[in-house]
Write an enzyme that holds these catalytic residues in place. Structure first.
Site, PDB file in Angstrom:
ATOM      1  CD  GLU A  63     -32.592 -24.446  -3.240  1.00 31.59           C
ATOM      2  OE1 GLU A  63     -31.469 -24.585  -2.757  1.00 31.59           O
ATOM      3  OE2 GLU A  63     -33.021 -23.365  -3.653  1.00 31.59           O
ATOM      4  CB  ALA A  91     -37.106 -15.351  -1.216  1.00 33.14           C
ATOM      5  CD  GLU A 134     -31.845 -19.993  -5.405  1.00 31.38           C
ATOM      6  OE1 GLU A 134     -30.987 -20.902  -5.378  1.00 31.38           O
ATOM      7  OE2 GLU A 134     -32.552 -19.713  -4.421  1.00 31.38           O
ATOM      8  CD  GLU A 192     -33.619 -15.794  -2.548  1.00 32.62           C
ATOM      9  OE1 GLU A 192     -33.271 -16.631  -3.392  1.00 32.62           O
ATOM     10  OE2 GLU A 192     -33.505 -15.981  -1.321  1.00 32.62           O
ATOM     11  CG  HIS A 242     -29.185 -17.462  -5.265  1.00 27.76           C
ATOM     12  ND1 HIS A 242     -28.082 -18.263  -5.061  1.00 27.76           N
ATOM     13  CD2 HIS A 242     -29.852 -17.458  -4.066  1.00 27.76           C
ATOM     14  CE1 HIS A 242     -28.069 -18.712  -3.821  1.00 27.76           C
ATOM     15  NE2 HIS A 242     -29.128 -18.239  -3.187  1.00 27.76           N
ATOM     16  CD  GLU A 272     -28.636 -20.751  -0.795  1.00 27.29           C
ATOM     17  OE1 GLU A 272     -28.551 -19.552  -0.460  1.00 27.29           O
ATOM     18  OE2 GLU A 272     -29.528 -21.178  -1.561  1.00 27.29           O
TER      19      GLU A 272
END
Length: 883
Positions: free
Chosen positions: A127, A268, A270, A304, A307, A326
């Protein structure tokens, strides 16, 4: 600037659906540190409305193309070409299987995007657009496919081979190698792909879902860190249970994995079923982690994991919709943390973060809506606006429609869009349809930048008991948006009696009711007038309760009124806010005295009010600690028409010192009363007691209280946990107490083998403000433990210095700015994502005096003139100069 070639911007209005759909992806990785082979087999079909003969365009960013075949036959060189970084294949057909073989060099990948190596461990970060660094692909979030991944690696160097989904096969190969095959049954975009391979330790647990399914939970890390992963596992199980109870969302795979790596640009990621974490967001134990670290790890684990549904099962149609996943997931992790700990303190902490970063972003040249209309580099839009303001926007929906309707809206959202890539409008439509609330105007929040300012005027007529409240809204111009439309803003309000201090019932004129103690006023016009009736005494408005909207409220209040509300307001946020406003009034007065070169003198109403807070106490010591905190220097500075660096430093430090002196007796009592009464614990009550105790210690040391230094030294030496040890050391460094260097040296010697603790050691010194601040940072960069290639280490020293050391960074001679310019110029070649984030601090140059403006602007121009500057840094520098 005119000579600089401007990268092309991507615009929301230009979005078109993909011409081809990829339904299935098979990946084969033959791992090698310098020459990893990747074979991608793609099942592709032309979209129904795409013309026959339309070329297939696959994004790429560095992979070496070794082979290309279509339906089992090599593709003739005349049918494909490289256009810039992209691979273009002419007329591939309506439905076909495409095989692409590439080679990449993970060892040389210093950007930490795509496939790279961290301390000998292969890991990925895809990402937003990292997958194109691995192979050529339609690397966009609206292309969802099912993935099957085979990883081949050395059994000794990579005994652990991980990817998304469930493990379906593994075994040995020749020459000391082995393989593992992973299959993810859920379609996902390429940004959620993950791979980890290396020599890792592991802890395992299990979770039984609400439907009775057994899920295996595993957390991996380097062997030396595995003893610090237990808290992460406990946090994961809490998150899974909370999501089932609060939102009815159950985990959907047989296994859930987390891997902690040392080198990571973000906190982090996800990735479906295989979350990759920065060690700073995973590792925690009593001796090495502070209470804030424990809470942070718990929150990020939850974020996370959440998500899995808000981001993985339902994802974004395009990157402009980033706040869709988000903002919503930040709101969910905020709700989770509030349920796990103190709701009042959590809400205040979130507001502080918003004001000290996002409000500044909204007021500067980099201002953008939570859904931006264009970008040059998408990595630059992982901002506080998209995340934190995005969460506040969704919280406003929650406030207006209520918890039950919000849950119904979430259920409807998943029923409609599971397995899809959708837009912000789709989410808002689900909320509107589930609640019956008209949210048409509310959508302006997604497209309009800037922080709205509410002006509140009030009038009480004692003879009639009528109270009139006029609220007007205005959003200042932002780059590209000079004219603003009125927003739909919910304001939670209560009324507190000026004399009695009691909550007064509110009945709007014309209503046939006795009134309520709290209500929500929905603002939709530039000006609203609300008239309340039946009031037996003059009220003081309590608003916006719970910070019900991300706005600035201008409501003139006397210092006596602020002190009254600080003591009497039943809403925790508004009570805290009254204290903050009182402190700002005092700071403003001190600043006037500073400019007039008069002796500084603190209004006694502030120490009196804070002394009353300590006298009254609160069932939650963490809330009391928060009540004692002053507005940060950065937040206060941003309120000034022109930032007076020397004045802000002097007045803020003086106020802290005087409060420490005025409240010495009460602070000593708080320090003693909140001593540990048993073994170390991270239960909420124990953390709350430590927070108040350490706030008291900091004030005592800053105020020069008798034997306060000895108290801090004893706590530093005798503490059985990192929270108390770091707090004591920070207090000693704050006043550069005698022997502070000895304490720093002993701290490093004790913890030099713990990287996250060494980060704290660097950060503490980066914050030390004196004439040698910049020299100290230069010397620390020569320390054997410093590593420019590690984002955590870089942020702990250079990032903290630039963001938190006002005296050192904002030196009048511009040396701090030149230092940052040197860092960015060097770092941009290796890790542009981190470089551009550091550079953003110079974007606030217009807020400073003329001399500093010229020096900051010169560094931006210097960066912009660099040959081969990344699009990341180009976007930040150019917008900072143009905005």
């Amino acid at each position: 600037m005119n000579d600089v070639k401007k990268p092309t911007a991507v615009r929301l209005e230009d979005y078109t659906p993909p011409a081809y759909r990829t339904s299935a992806v098979e990946l084969l990785f033959r791992l090698d540190p310098q020459a990893t082979r990747v074979i991608a087999k793609l099942s592709v079909e032309r979209a129904g409305d795409t013309e026959a003969g339309t070329p297939l365009r696959l994004s790429g960013d560095g992979p070496q193309l070794l082979g290309l075949s279509l339906d089992g036959s090599p593709v003739d060189e005349s049918r494909y070409r490289l256009e810039g970084r992209d691979l273009v294949i002419d007329d591939p057909g309506a439905q076909f299987e495409l095989v692409i073989e590439t080679e990449i060099n993970p060892q040389a990948n210093t950007t930490l995007m795509g496939l790279y190596i961290s301390n000998g461990v292969f890991c990925t970060q895809c990402e937003a657009e990292g997958f194109r660094r691995i192979t050529f692909f339609q690397d966009r979030p609206d292309v969802l496919a099912r993935y099957r991944v085979r990883i081949e690696g050395d059994k000794t160097a990579q005994p652990v081979l991980l990817s998304n989904g469930n493990l379906i096969e593994s075994g040995d190969l020749d020459e000391g190698r082995h393989f593992a095959v992973w299959e993810d049954p859920f379609p996902k975009p390429s940004y959620l792909f993950a791979l980890v391979a290396g020599d890792l330790a592991m802890i395992e647990d299990h979770f039984t879902t609400m439907s009775g399914r057994d899920v295996t939970l595993r957390i991996y890390s380097e062997h030396a860190c595995i003893d610090q992963c237990d808290h992460a596992m406990i946090s994961l199980k809490k998150s899974m249970r909370w999501d089932e109870i609060r939102y009815g969302l159950e985990y959907d795979l047989d296994i859930f994995m987390i891997v902690a790596v040392s080198d990571f640009n973000m906190g982090a990621m996800e990735n479906k079923g295989l979350n990759i974490f920065n060690t700073s967001a995973t590792l925690a134990r009593q001796e090495t982690a502070t209470d804030s670290d424990f809470v942070s790890v718990e929150r990020i684990i939850a974020h996370e994991y959440f998500h899995n549904w808000t981001g993985d099962r339902v994802t974004c149609r395009d990157w402009f919709q980033l706040t869709l996943k988000e903002g919503l997931t930040v709101l969910r992790d905020q709700q989770f943390t509030a349920d796990m700990h103190s709701p009042a303190v959590k809400r205040i902490n979130d507001v502080v973060q918003l004001r000290e970063s996002q409000f500044i972003e909204d007021a500067g040249p980099l201002a953008h809506p939570i859904r931006p209309s264009s970008y040059i580099e998408i990595n630059n839009f992982y901002t506080r606006t998209v995340y934190d303001k995005g969460a506040e926007v969704i919280r406003m929906i929650f406030t207006m429609i209520g918890e039950d309707a919000f849950r119904k809206g979430m259920d409807l959202y998943f029923r409609r869009h599971d397995g899809q890539a959708v837009t912000c409008e789709d989410f808002v439509a689900a909320m509107a349809d589930a609640s019956g609330h008209d949210l048409t105007q509310f959508l302006r929040w997604y497209n309009q930048a800037g922080t709205p300012r509410l002006t509140v005027n009030r009038h009480y007529a004692a003879d009639t008991g009528r109270f009139m409240l006029e609220i007007s809204q205005e959003t200042p111009p932002t780059p590209g948006q000079p004219d603003k439309e009125p927003l739909h803003i919910p304001i939670r309000i209560g009324l507190v009696g000026r004399t009695s201090g009691k909550v007064l019932p509110m009945a709007l004129e014309g209503e046939n009711s006795q009134g309520s103690e709290e209500r929500i006023l929905e603002l939709t016009e530039p000006v609203h007038l609300f008239t309340f009736t039946g009031l037996g005494e003059e009220p003081i408005p309590s608003l916006p309760r719970g910070f019900s909207a991300p706005v600035i409220v201008d409501m003139p209040m006397s210092r006596d009124e602020l002190a009254h509300m600080l003591a009497r307001d039943p809403d925790p946020f508004c009570r805290w806010e009254a204290g903050q406003k009182l402190a700002i009034e005092v700071l403003d007065e001190l600043m006037e005295q500073h400019r007039a070169r008069q002796p500084l003198e603190v209004d006694p109403r502030l120490p009196g009010a804070l002394g009353a807070v300590l006298d009254l106490g609160d069932p939650d010591p963490a809330f009391t600690a928060r009540m004692l905190g002053l507005p940060s220097r950065s937040y206060y500075a941003q309120r000034l028409p022109v930032i007076d660096v020397e004045g802000v430093i002097r007045t803020h430090d003086y106020l802290r010192r005087q409060l420490g002196k005025s409240l010495t007796g009460k602070l000593r009592q708080a320090y003693q009363a909140n001593a540990a009464d048993g073994p170390f614990s991270i239960e909420t009550e124990a953390m709350a007691r430590r927070s108040l105790r350490n706030v008291a210690l900091a004030y005592l040391v800053r105020g020069g209280a008798d034997r306060a230094i000895d108290l801090a030294v004893s706590q530093f030496r005798d503490a059985d946990n990192m929270t108390d040890r770091i707090a004591a050391l920070a207090a000693l460094l704050d006043v550069q107490a005698p022997g502070y260097q000895e304490h720093l040296d002993s701290f490093y010697e004790q913890w030099k083998h713990e990287p996250l603790v060494v980060n704290k050691w660097f950060a503490l010194q980066a914050m030390m403000e004196d004439d040698d601040s910049l020299g100290r940072v230069h010397r620390l960069m020569e320390h054997p433990a410093f590593n420019m290639s590690n984002p955590n280490r870089l942020r702990s020293l250079i990032g903290v210095f630039c963001m938190a050391n006002m005296k050192g960074f904002h030196r009048a001679d511009g040396a701090g700015y030149a230092f940052l310019g040197d860092i960015v110029a060097d770092l941009d070649r290796r890790n542009p994502q981190v470089a551009s984030r550091l550079l953003a601090v110079l974007g606030r140059w217009r807020r400073h005096d003329a001399g500093r403006q010229a020096l900051m602007k010169a560094q931006l121009e210097r960066i912009l003139a660099i040959d081969g500057l990344s699009s990341d840094s180009f976007e930040i520098a150019s917008k900072s100069l143009e905005g």
